[in-house]
Design an enzyme around this catalytic site. Sequence first.
Site, short mmCIF file in Angstrom:
data_model
loop_
_atom_site.label_atom_id
_atom_site.label_comp_id
_atom_site.label_asym_id
_atom_site.label_seq_id
_atom_site.Cartn_x
_atom_site.Cartn_y
_atom_site.Cartn_z
N GLY A 48 0.82 -1.22 0.00
CA GLY A 48 0.00 0.00 0.00
C GLY A 48 0.84 1.26 0.00
O GLY A 48 0.56 2.22 -0.72
N CYS A 49 1.88 1.26 0.81
CA CYS A 49 2.73 2.44 0.92
C CYS A 49 3.51 2.69 -0.37
O CYS A 49 3.74 3.83 -0.77
CB CYS A 49 3.67 2.31 2.11
SG CYS A 49 2.77 2.19 3.67
#
EC number: 1.11.1.24
Length: 157
Positions: A48-49
């Site tokens: 996600g990051c």
Amino acid sequence: MTEATRLTEGDTAPAFSLPNDKGDTVSLSDYAGKRVIVYFYPKANTPGCTTEACDFTENLSDFEDASVSVVGISPDSPEKLAKFRSDHDLTIELLSDESKEVMTAYGAFGEKKNYGKIVQGVIRSTFLVGTDGTIESAQYNVKATGHVGRLLRDLDL
């Protein structure tokens, strides 16, 4: 465990001075008189990051065209951030908040739900700090995928 104190529009953005991935100190005051996106993410090189950081990098020219800088802050060490930058050719500013003091000041660290359990951790959050140093927009618990596109649309950038 304590719930994070949240910032809202009109609040003064908490000042910070943090090391970046190159070992330089970057402060919010460096952006005085400019608009800046300050976003908090849990961990470099996680799916996600990485999606979020790559989206900010790919759309950086749209932010720059709107005279908005982008700063990403995580609890990772400067060395981990340097690897994150090189692994994904990131062009945004990456800052290290290993003490989590800045995250706490922004309400981006505290209780959150993770897979149904309440834990202490980084709350994925994004803030638009205005030219006068106040919060123009505060978004908590954002989803990494599609977030940058929604920001550009919702903030009219």
